[in-house]
Design an enzyme around this catalytic site. Sequence first.
Site, short mmCIF file in Angstrom:
data_model
loop_
_atom_site.label_atom_id
_atom_site.label_comp_id
_atom_site.label_asym_id
_atom_site.label_seq_id
_atom_site.Cartn_x
_atom_site.Cartn_y
_atom_site.Cartn_z
N LYS A 1 0.83 -1.20 0.00
CA LYS A 1 0.00 0.00 0.00
C LYS A 1 0.87 1.25 0.00
O LYS A 1 1.63 1.48 0.94
CB LYS A 1 -0.90 0.05 1.24
CG LYS A 1 -1.93 1.18 1.11
CD LYS A 1 -2.57 1.55 2.42
CE LYS A 1 -1.76 2.51 3.23
NZ LYS A 1 -1.63 3.85 2.62
N GLU B 1 10.63 0.63 9.97
CA GLU B 1 11.58 1.73 9.78
C GLU B 1 10.85 3.01 10.15
O GLU B 1 9.96 3.45 9.42
CB GLU B 1 12.04 1.81 8.31
CG GLU B 1 12.72 0.56 7.79
CD GLU B 1 14.07 0.31 8.42
OE1 GLU B 1 14.63 1.21 9.06
OE2 GLU B 1 14.55 -0.84 8.29
N GLU C 1 10.73 14.85 15.76
CA GLU C 1 10.98 14.87 14.32
C GLU C 1 10.08 15.93 13.68
O GLU C 1 8.86 15.86 13.78
CB GLU C 1 10.64 13.48 13.76
CG GLU C 1 11.00 13.31 12.31
CD GLU C 1 10.81 11.87 11.82
OE1 GLU C 1 9.73 11.29 12.09
OE2 GLU C 1 11.71 11.35 11.16
P1 NAI Z 1 2.09 7.69 8.74
O1 NAI Z 1 2.98 6.84 9.57
O2 NAI Z 1 0.69 7.92 9.20
O3 NAI Z 1 1.99 7.08 7.27
C1 NAI Z 1 2.86 6.13 6.71
C2 NAI Z 1 2.05 5.02 6.03
O4 NAI Z 1 1.33 4.29 7.02
C3 NAI Z 1 1.01 5.51 5.05
O5 NAI Z 1 0.95 4.62 3.95
C4 NAI Z 1 -0.27 5.43 5.86
O6 NAI Z 1 -1.43 5.29 5.06
C5 NAI Z 1 -0.04 4.19 6.68
N1 NAI Z 1 -0.82 4.09 7.91
C6 NAI Z 1 -1.35 5.09 8.65
N2 NAI Z 1 -1.98 4.58 9.73
C7 NAI Z 1 -1.85 3.24 9.68
C8 NAI Z 1 -2.26 2.16 10.52
N3 NAI Z 1 -2.93 2.38 11.65
N4 NAI Z 1 -1.93 0.90 10.17
C9 NAI Z 1 -1.22 0.66 9.05
N5 NAI Z 1 -0.81 1.63 8.22
C10 NAI Z 1 -1.10 2.92 8.52
O7 NAI Z 1 2.83 9.06 8.54
P2 NAI Z 1 2.17 10.49 8.18
O8 NAI Z 1 0.92 10.71 8.96
O9 NAI Z 1 2.07 10.59 6.72
O10 NAI Z 1 3.28 11.49 8.71
C11 NAI Z 1 3.30 11.90 10.06
C12 NAI Z 1 4.71 12.05 10.57
O11 NAI Z 1 5.38 10.81 10.53
C13 NAI Z 1 5.60 12.97 9.76
O12 NAI Z 1 5.43 14.29 10.15
C14 NAI Z 1 6.96 12.44 10.07
O13 NAI Z 1 7.45 13.00 11.26
C15 NAI Z 1 6.74 10.98 10.27
N6 NAI Z 1 7.07 10.19 9.05
C16 NAI Z 1 8.23 9.50 9.05
C17 NAI Z 1 8.60 8.78 7.93
C18 NAI Z 1 9.87 8.05 7.90
O14 NAI Z 1 10.35 7.69 6.83
N7 NAI Z 1 10.47 7.74 9.03
C19 NAI Z 1 7.79 8.76 6.72
C20 NAI Z 1 6.53 9.47 6.84
C21 NAI Z 1 6.23 10.16 7.98
#
Ligand code: NAI
Length: 482
Positions: free
Chosen positions: A181, A255, A386
């Site tokens: 996804k 990660e 972050e």
């Molecule tokens: P997120 O962690 O919500 O999204 C990442 C992925 O997880 C997306 O595909 C999302 O649809 C999916 N997801 C969301 N909730 C889920 C759940 N309960 N179960 C399974 N999958 C789920 O990140 P978001 O909201 O886009 O960004 C928020 C913060 O996270 C950012 O401000 C940043 O600080 C951090 N972040 C860190 C990343 C990294 O590479 N370490 C990448 C993206 C965000």
Amino acid sequence: MTFEYAPAPESRSIVSIKPKYGHFINGSFVAGKKHFPTINPATEEILSHIALGGVSDIDKAVMAAQKAYTKTWSKLSGKERGKYLYRIARILQERAREFAVLETLDNGKPIRETRDIDIPLVAAHFFYHAGWADKLDYAGLGHNPKAYGVAGQIIPWNFPLLMLAWKVAPALATGNTVVLKPAETTSLTALLFAEVCQQAELPDGVVNIVTGDGSTGSAIVNHSGIHKIAFTGSTEVGKKIARAIASTDKKATLELGGKGANVVFDDAPVDETVEGIVNGIFFNQGHVCCAGSRLIVQESIAEEIIEKLKVRMAKIRVGDPLDKNTDLGAINSKEQLVKIKELSAIGDAEGAERWSPQCNLSDKGFWFAPTIFTGVTQANRIAQEEIFGPVLSVLTFRTPQEAMDKANNTPFGLSAGIWSEKGSRIFWASQHLKAGVIWANTFNKFDPASPFGGYKESGWGREGGKHGLAAYLKNGKETGAK
Ligand code: NAI
Ligand code: MG
């Protein structure tokens, strides 16, 4: 003398975007029920409508992946699997420009980066893993290592196609099939990758791509037909996934976030270091989990470094991501911009001093000027959390030990940088820094052969290299992952 840059926009005519997309299940595109828009964050133009996958879509995708695993993929030799990976890698190279333009449109990152960094690394990941597919039995990965079956993979929006490659390439090389996804704001290159799977004649159901939001991701995590989860994203969601699978036998690599320290000693080569600091925090708008978001600089040279950094920051070109001269593109989403603004306002309120060069930012789209905060203390939220944007927090130190203590004083442990001319000092510091990836006199360098991952709240397990393969194999002798 400074030169004015004339605009040099890359043409977008190479991409054709459909008004609406479904899911890619069992080798074909199937219609979605509900849809949501995906926009160009630089202009807010709606690019397309993406299907919101539900439990039944995930169920169909998992069934297709299970069938493909049992009937086809698990029966192929490693050599045969490798041929498909080589084919995918070559097609990605042939269509590199198309992928670069599409990624820039959907994500907001500069074309210079998608063209020169993201897409070449994507192809490199497929080539690298293609080479492993027929060597798994002889690689010290345990006796007769076996795939798990179906891998569920959830990826973020900061490096959309690259994170897909980090997930799909090792899964296929090790003989797993995939349900993936993409993130809700950046699904388009994953859907174009689905076309590449068709073009490569990958057997139906080996790769399935279901688009959607957190609820779709959660349906993957909770599906009983999935035996291995690979997630990249926020620490908050990583913790939710860890809780959801705690009482199951599902394996997982996570990660997560970071608050990387870029440690500059007084003998560092100043001009190179300033370049490294800029690359560490302003690459990809700072939307990088391993960004060097904390500069920890020796007090005796702090003033000189900051002064030169400001001069250099004033030369960063912020604007149209499709312009080949652009250094810093758009913030990926309105939500992310709000978060960056909120944490920066907290930095002000906590007494740190904010500085940004003069930038003409467009009213349309989501923008944030490159920013540094000086006078930051360890207790400040901008030194601990972050921000995931182009914002650098600067702290100083007097003794090497103090630098290490400050660098390690976060809940994370993903990356760190060391700047020094002394090899002995670099070795000493690299042994004291608690981070999964440490760069010396460089930053943000990636290679498929190099394992990547973190300590503490930065996650579980490693991706890339031999360690990354082990995470997709039963008895794969990996450490750190569940
Ligand atoms: P997120 O962690 O919500 O999204 C990442 C992925 O997880 C997306 O595909 C999302 O649809 C999916 N997801 C969301 N909730 C889920 C759940 N309960 N179960 C399974 N999958 C789920 O990140 P978001 O909201 O886009 O960004 C928020 C913060 O996270 C950012 O401000 C940043 O600080 C951090 N972040 C860190 C990343 C990294 O590479 N370490 C990448 C993206 C965000
Ligand atoms: Mg988008």
